[in-house]
Design a protein around this motif. Sequence first.
Motif, PDB file in Angstrom:
ATOM      1  N   LEU A  56     -76.706 -39.621  15.506  1.00 59.33           N
ATOM      2  CA  LEU A  56     -78.102 -39.258  15.749  1.00 59.33           C
ATOM      3  C   LEU A  56     -78.502 -38.040  14.923  1.00 59.33           C
ATOM      4  CD1 LEU A  56     -78.163 -39.788  19.612  1.00 59.33           C
ATOM      5  CD2 LEU A  56     -79.378 -41.170  17.927  1.00 59.33           C
ATOM      6  N   ASP A  57     -77.598 -37.066  14.774  1.00 56.79           N
ATOM      7  CA  ASP A  57     -77.913 -35.870  14.002  1.00 56.79           C
ATOM      8  C   ASP A  57     -78.108 -36.194  12.524  1.00 56.79           C
ATOM      9  OD1 ASP A  57     -77.889 -34.218  16.186  1.00 56.79           O
ATOM     10  OD2 ASP A  57     -75.861 -33.460  15.857  1.00 56.79           O
ATOM     11  N   GLU A  58     -77.465 -37.241  12.039  1.00 51.15           N
ATOM     12  CA  GLU A  58     -77.630 -37.614  10.638  1.00 51.15           C
ATOM     13  C   GLU A  58     -79.028 -38.162  10.355  1.00 51.15           C
ATOM     14  OE1 GLU A  58     -73.054 -38.881   9.432  1.00 51.15           O
ATOM     15  OE2 GLU A  58     -74.444 -40.380  10.245  1.00 51.15           O
ATOM     16  N   GLN A  59     -79.656 -38.740  11.373  1.00 49.67           N
ATOM     17  CA  GLN A  59     -80.967 -39.353  11.198  1.00 49.67           C
ATOM     18  C   GLN A  59     -82.068 -38.293  11.260  1.00 49.67           C
ATOM     19  OE1 GLN A  59     -81.528 -42.622  10.676  1.00 49.67           O
ATOM     20  NE2 GLN A  59     -79.516 -43.516  11.091  1.00 49.67           N
ATOM     21  N   GLN A  60     -83.278 -38.725  10.942  1.00 50.78           N
ATOM     22  CA  GLN A  60     -84.413 -37.818  11.036  1.00 50.78           C
ATOM     23  C   GLN A  60     -84.752 -37.599  12.505  1.00 50.78           C
ATOM     24  OE1 GLN A  60     -87.395 -39.448   8.444  1.00 50.78           O
ATOM     25  NE2 GLN A  60     -86.049 -39.377   6.669  1.00 50.78           N
ATOM     26  N   PRO A  61     -85.021 -36.362  12.907  1.00 46.97           N
ATOM     27  CA  PRO A  61     -84.989 -35.999  14.323  1.00 46.97           C
ATOM     28  C   PRO A  61     -86.225 -36.352  15.131  1.00 46.97           C
ATOM     29  CG  PRO A  61     -85.487 -34.066  13.001  1.00 46.97           C
ATOM     30  CD  PRO A  61     -85.211 -35.184  12.032  1.00 46.97           C
ATOM     31  N   GLN A  62     -87.332 -36.705  14.490  1.00 46.31           N
ATOM     32  CA  GLN A  62     -88.569 -36.869  15.241  1.00 46.31           C
ATOM     33  C   GLN A  62     -88.684 -38.216  15.940  1.00 46.31           C
ATOM     34  OE1 GLN A  62     -88.278 -37.210  12.036  1.00 46.31           O
ATOM     35  NE2 GLN A  62     -89.664 -38.747  11.231  1.00 46.31           N
ATOM     36  N   SER A  63     -87.796 -39.166  15.612  1.00 45.53           N
ATOM     37  CA  SER A  63     -87.890 -40.511  16.175  1.00 45.53           C
ATOM     38  C   SER A  63     -86.507 -41.147  16.241  1.00 45.53           C
ATOM     39  CB  SER A  63     -88.823 -41.373  15.318  1.00 45.53           C
ATOM     40  OG  SER A  63     -88.792 -42.723  15.720  1.00 45.53           O
ATOM     41  N   LEU A  64     -86.316 -42.031  17.230  1.00 45.59           N
ATOM     42  CA  LEU A  64     -85.059 -42.765  17.367  1.00 45.59           C
ATOM     43  C   LEU A  64     -85.063 -44.090  16.615  1.00 45.59           C
ATOM     44  CD1 LEU A  64     -84.507 -42.289  21.216  1.00 45.59           C
ATOM     45  CD2 LEU A  64     -83.204 -41.170  19.400  1.00 45.59           C
ATOM     46  N   VAL A  65     -86.173 -44.436  15.983  1.00 44.38           N
ATOM     47  CA  VAL A  65     -86.355 -45.788  15.457  1.00 44.38           C
ATOM     48  C   VAL A  65     -85.284 -46.162  14.441  1.00 44.38           C
ATOM     49  CG1 VAL A  65     -87.888 -47.287  14.136  1.00 44.38           C
ATOM     50  CG2 VAL A  65     -88.813 -45.872  15.952  1.00 44.38           C
ATOM     51  N   SER A  66     -85.101 -45.359  13.392  1.00 45.83           N
ATOM     52  CA  SER A  66     -84.162 -45.747  12.332  1.00 45.83           C
ATOM     53  C   SER A  66     -82.727 -45.768  12.834  1.00 45.83           C
ATOM     54  CB  SER A  66     -84.297 -44.807  11.133  1.00 45.83           C
ATOM     55  OG  SER A  66     -84.027 -43.470  11.516  1.00 45.83           O
ATOM     56  N   ALA A  67     -82.384 -44.874  13.779  1.00 44.89           N
ATOM     57  CA  ALA A  67     -81.023 -44.862  14.329  1.00 44.89           C
ATOM     58  C   ALA A  67     -80.773 -46.109  15.167  1.00 44.89           C
ATOM     59  CB  ALA A  67     -80.806 -43.609  15.158  1.00 44.89           C
ATOM     60  N   VAL A  68     -81.691 -46.433  16.079  1.00 42.86           N
ATOM     61  CA  VAL A  68     -81.517 -47.597  16.946  1.00 42.86           C
ATOM     62  C   VAL A  68     -81.487 -48.885  16.127  1.00 42.86           C
ATOM     63  CG1 VAL A  68     -82.615 -48.952  18.768  1.00 42.86           C
ATOM     64  CG2 VAL A  68     -82.488 -46.467  18.970  1.00 42.86           C
ATOM     65  N   ASN A  69     -82.284 -48.949  15.074  1.00 46.42           N
ATOM     66  CA  ASN A  69     -82.310 -50.160  14.258  1.00 46.42           C
ATOM     67  C   ASN A  69     -81.055 -50.350  13.418  1.00 46.42           C
ATOM     68  OD1 ASN A  69     -84.758 -51.138  15.161  1.00 46.42           O
ATOM     69  ND2 ASN A  69     -85.949 -50.093  13.594  1.00 46.42           N
ATOM     70  N   SER A  70     -80.154 -49.369  13.404  1.00 48.75           N
ATOM     71  CA  SER A  70     -78.872 -49.545  12.723  1.00 48.75           C
ATOM     72  C   SER A  70     -77.873 -50.311  13.580  1.00 48.75           C
ATOM     73  CB  SER A  70     -78.292 -48.178  12.329  1.00 48.75           C
ATOM     74  OG  SER A  70     -77.903 -47.437  13.477  1.00 48.75           O
ATOM     75  N   ILE A  71     -78.213 -50.575  14.844  1.00 49.99           N
ATOM     76  CA  ILE A  71     -77.346 -51.352  15.733  1.00 49.99           C
ATOM     77  C   ILE A  71     -77.695 -52.822  15.588  1.00 49.99           C
ATOM     78  CG2 ILE A  71     -76.700 -51.781  18.131  1.00 49.99           C
ATOM     79  CD1 ILE A  71     -77.361 -48.905  18.749  1.00 49.99           C
TER      80      ILE A  71
END
Length: 683
Positions: A56-71
């Motif tokens: 999560l820290d590697e991703q951009q912090p303002q949104s969970l979208v790009s992190a969740v879409n990596s699953i």
Amino acid sequence: MRIYLIILCYLITLSAIAQDRDSIERLDEVHVKAYFNRQPILRLPSTVGFLSRRMLDEQQPQSLVSAVNSIPGVRMEERSPGSYRLSIRGSLLRSPFGIRNVKMYVDDFILTDAGGNTYLNALDAGGVSQITILKGPEASVYGANTGGVVLINTSDEDSSSIRGSLVGGAYGLFQQNLSLQKKWNKVNLTVNQAYQKSDGYRNNSALDRKYVQALPQWNYSDHASVKAIMLYSVMSYHTPGGLTELQFLANPRAARPASGSSPGAEDQKAGIYNKTLLAGLQHEINIGSKFKHVISYTGSFTDFKNPFITNYETRKEQTAGLRTYLQYSGMPLLSIPVEWEIGYEGQRTTSDISNFTNLGGVKGALQSADQITNNQQFVFSHVSFDINKRLILEAAASINFYNYDYGASSLSISELSTVKFDTQFMPRLAMSYKLSEKVALRASTSRGYSAPTIAEVRASNTVINTNLQPESGWNYETGLRMSLWNNRLYWDGVLFKFDLTDAIVRRLNETDEEYFINAGRTKQRGIESQLMYWIVPEKKTGLLRSLQFRNSYTFSSFSFSNYQDEDADYSGNRLTGVPRHVLVSSLSMRFPKNYSLFVQHNFTSSIPLNDAGTTYAKKYHLLQAKASYQFKVSAQTNLSFFVGADNILNQLYSLGNDLNAFGSRYFNAAAKRNFLAGLTVAL
């Protein structure tokens, strides 16, 4: 795909170069808490996606979208800042906005209400430390759903720290986050506070959110503890509305314009105003060496306002929920370890819903006022046998009860009408078998069931649809996991088959008001793959101190197998809102002096936008990057800076389409190429 073959060859070369003594040290095995206890993911009988604090820290912090879409198998959309949608192995047909058909918990407390709705956007992305997603029907343990379960943690246990961050970026983005984690002898305390605002990429898409959460825990003895949660969120965001394809191409930043007698989104000041308070208390006690009892209470209140094109809706929602279970862990038979849980969960949500004429963002004359009370409860049992530390056999089942009372707000409770759905038995059988110390095979079958939510029973047409029925279906899957080369490589692949009956889909009438119907049967076949490979494991020497490659792939062959709406027959058409292929790849690199770089690419294929399959959103490639630098100000203080870029390829795409939209207003344009920067102080 040619570019991925080139990247693969490059990574293999780097891996060969990096085979020094440091790179072959054993890495930690991945553990997740998917059910009741933390377990090695290799042997878990369920299909699980996870995001750690580091990811999560590697991703951009303002949104969970790009992190969740990596699953793999999970799709999160953001039509405008704060307007989230989430689906797991399925369509978004049920979710014009918000999250439905997915059960969610935050720090072991129930976040989803009894009506099936979840205000995920009330949480601050920067305050999330870990996400675990169980994919497919999990009604046996977590209640009625056909999509899956999301478990969110907002604190790191056994640590003390103070962390503050500031982020600024394009389109007026500003985010401030402060977190405190303190551990005393018997007390742990986590406090998260955040503020976020954005003007948004499009007209009428500004976001403003204030958030605070406290999570104290008192371990008052060696065998017992009490944990509490208090979460308060005040959020407003404007909704720009969907555009036709011509409008989308001509001016993607525009809000929905006026059309005929229908005013535009800016004219009506369309938006969401949400105040949510959630509080809970949990007690856990170990009884002897073999038994554990857990009981928790969750209560919430939401004040919700939604000025829309056609009306101005207000909702007052109150929810009370109780979850409890008794766990046994021992070896009562033939020295086989057994874990058995039996428990109960129940919730009640009362919603007072009123609709007014929308006079440019001001409430006008009352159109309708209704009260709906949802009651959902289930008893469950789960048993797991670990045979010779090689074979895990798991069986679970729940008995689900669901009903709702409805009527005009002026009526007393005794005068309300009742709709009661049939009692549902929800079984689940699963197994995991270690083919070797590093390879495990798994298989499972389970039945999913999901009742219509409040927002579907009483949609924006303000008609209470008592004919709408729950959807249900059987899911079958088999998968293979491996963790090789001292845990440097982790791979998880799964094939699944899910047949859904009475699928709930969204429709819009000629006045742009939504309603929902049951769409017969769907046929959903899929393949999911997730790979994590430490090409260069973390080390203290050399130019490249670590390099991790991650990749996920989702193939979704989803279609309507039997769906007829009046004179139209949609049988055989692709399931609306589901891309057939999604491929997400990333590289995480660390260099000397704590410089790091993270790059992620997302390819999403075309998406059908209506049930007839006549209109598609085009495929797109998203590329983002984040470069960070961290250094010590003192022995106890770390300071880090980052700069990031999103949509580097400057793609014109819609991240959150309005499905089956009246007037072909399907498209919600996402931001073009943009940049952000931030700093974090950790003590």
